[in-house]
Design an enzyme around this catalytic site. Structure first.
Site, PDB file in Angstrom:
ATOM      1  N   SER A  49      45.133  47.020 105.769  1.00  0.00           N
ATOM      2  CA  SER A  49      46.265  47.661 106.431  1.00  0.00           C
ATOM      3  C   SER A  49      45.729  48.849 107.230  1.00  0.00           C
ATOM      4  O   SER A  49      44.593  49.296 106.997  1.00  0.00           O
ATOM      5  CB  SER A  49      47.289  48.145 105.396  1.00  0.00           C
ATOM      6  OG  SER A  49      46.733  49.218 104.645  1.00  0.00           O
ATOM      7  N   ASP A  84      45.916  43.806 108.774  1.00  0.00           N
ATOM      8  CA  ASP A  84      47.222  43.415 108.240  1.00  0.00           C
ATOM      9  C   ASP A  84      48.316  44.301 108.863  1.00  0.00           C
ATOM     10  O   ASP A  84      48.175  45.538 108.855  1.00  0.00           O
ATOM     11  CB  ASP A  84      47.179  43.598 106.711  1.00  0.00           C
ATOM     12  CG  ASP A  84      48.404  43.033 106.011  1.00  0.00           C
ATOM     13  OD1 ASP A  84      48.993  42.074 106.521  1.00  0.00           O
ATOM     14  OD2 ASP A  84      48.748  43.563 104.928  1.00  0.00           O
ATOM     15  N   GLU A 135      54.033  38.127 114.343  1.00  0.00           N
ATOM     16  CA  GLU A 135      55.149  38.117 113.390  1.00  0.00           C
ATOM     17  C   GLU A 135      56.499  38.127 114.093  1.00  0.00           C
ATOM     18  O   GLU A 135      56.707  38.815 115.084  1.00  0.00           O
ATOM     19  CB  GLU A 135      55.066  39.322 112.438  1.00  0.00           C
ATOM     20  CG  GLU A 135      56.221  39.301 111.442  1.00  0.00           C
ATOM     21  CD  GLU A 135      56.110  40.335 110.319  1.00  0.00           C
ATOM     22  OE1 GLU A 135      54.986  40.740 109.982  1.00  0.00           O
ATOM     23  OE2 GLU A 135      57.158  40.721 109.804  1.00  0.00           O
ATOM     24  N   GLY A 178      55.940  43.473  97.740  1.00  0.00           N
ATOM     25  CA  GLY A 178      56.063  44.187  96.465  1.00  0.00           C
ATOM     26  C   GLY A 178      56.839  43.382  95.441  1.00  0.00           C
ATOM     27  O   GLY A 178      56.885  42.157  95.488  1.00  0.00           O
ATOM     28  N   GLY A 208      54.113  38.861 101.246  1.00  0.00           N
ATOM     29  CA  GLY A 208      54.828  39.162 100.004  1.00  0.00           C
ATOM     30  C   GLY A 208      54.542  38.151  98.907  1.00  0.00           C
ATOM     31  O   GLY A 208      55.428  37.777  98.140  1.00  0.00           O
TER      32      GLY A 208
END
Ligand code: 13P
Length: 287
Positions: A49, A84, A135, A178, A208
């Site tokens: 990230s 990411d 995305e 999460g 996820g």
């Protein structure tokens, strides 16, 4: 040597399995994931990230560390180093720094802007042989301070982005980063099916990956998901193992403090988590 994620994901889509993306935060996590991939004879994607990139002293440091580690550990399975949820600027920096794959997350922009920025990055990545993830429809939950609303992507918008020539596509289908809330409705397989049909076999990405039940993971793979991202589960496993070690007072034994010993149980816990996921995703022996 780092490789683009293109080949490994096209093979995964054709073979109906998924390659795991495991996020890295430091040397120990990186080493644990690389060694597990080698032991499982599985391709792997290391996710970074923007926050983790900063923490590890910048993308150049990360690329140098990962490349040297692959060499030193004798890793022969395909490894992609992937940004990411990158911003446009972050993606350009990673392309320069030697990453072999980047994600541009333009899902929070109006679709026209997502398209124009993604299009520019398609050209930059093609020039360097780097794979590009785009995305559509934000993924729910929080990722490095960016909060998404658990959106479901519009399949027609997915097709527009896919047609730009991206290597793989992350589409929101009700997945959340999460831990999933009690009242989570599950993945929208109707949406996934439509996206899969419209994008003509383009490898799809499921973010996820931590809290999704195994049967949903398998169904998603059968509908074109070829890359699954896992981060929180490694964090939880690492924290639990470290806590157990400290609470048992083991960090206080002997003469002085040895950080290598303190980090060892978390290292083993990450290895175990990654192995379990590779088995579930079906990527073992697919290197
Ligand atoms: P989890 O933290 O839920 O495993 O998701 C990781 C992810 O999607 C990174 O992009």
């Amino acid at each position: 040597m780092l490789v683009s994620a293109k080949d490994m994901l096209q093979k995964a889509a054709a073979g109906k399995y998924a390659v795991g993306q495991f996020n890295i935060n430091n040397l120990e996590w990186t080493k644990a994931i690389l060694l597990t991939a080698q032991e499982c004879n599985s391709p792997v994607i290391l996710g970074v990230s923007e926050g983790a990139g900063k923490y590890m002293c910048g993308y150049k440091t990360v690329a140098a560390m990962v490349s040297a580690m692959i060499d030193q550990l004798g890793i022969t399975v395909p490894v992609a180093l992937h940004l990411d949820h990158g911003s446009y600027e972050g993606a350009l920096k990673c392309i320069e720094a030697g990453f072999s794959s980047v994600m541009f997350d333009g899902s929070h922009y109006p679709i026209e802007e997502n398209i124009s920025k993604t299009k520019e990055l398609v050209a930059c990545c093609a020039e360097k042989g780097i794979s590009l993830e785009a995305e559509v429809g934000a993924i729910g939950g929080e990722e490095d301070g960016v909060v998404g609303g658990g959106e479901i992507a519009d399949p027609a918008e997915c097709k527009m982005i896919a047609d730009l020539g991206v290597t793989f596509l992350a589409a929101g289908i009700g997945n959340i980063h999460g831990v999933y809330p009690e009242n989570w409705k599950g993945l929208s397989f109707d949406t996934l099916e439509k996206i899969h049909e419209l994008t003509g076999g383009l490898p799809l990405v499921l973010h996820g990956g931590t809290g999704i039940p195994d049967d949903m993971i398998k169904k998603a793979i059968s509908l074109g998901v070829a890359k699954i991202n896992v981060n929180t589960e490694c964090q939880l496993a690492f924290a639990a193992a470290t806590r157990k070690y400290v609470e048992a007072g083991k960090d206080q034994q002997g003469k002085g403090f040895d950080p290598r010993k303190l980090l060892a149980p978390g290292f083993e816990a990450i290895k175990e988590t990654v192995k379990t996921k590779m088995e579930l995703f079906g990527s073992v022996n697919k290197a």
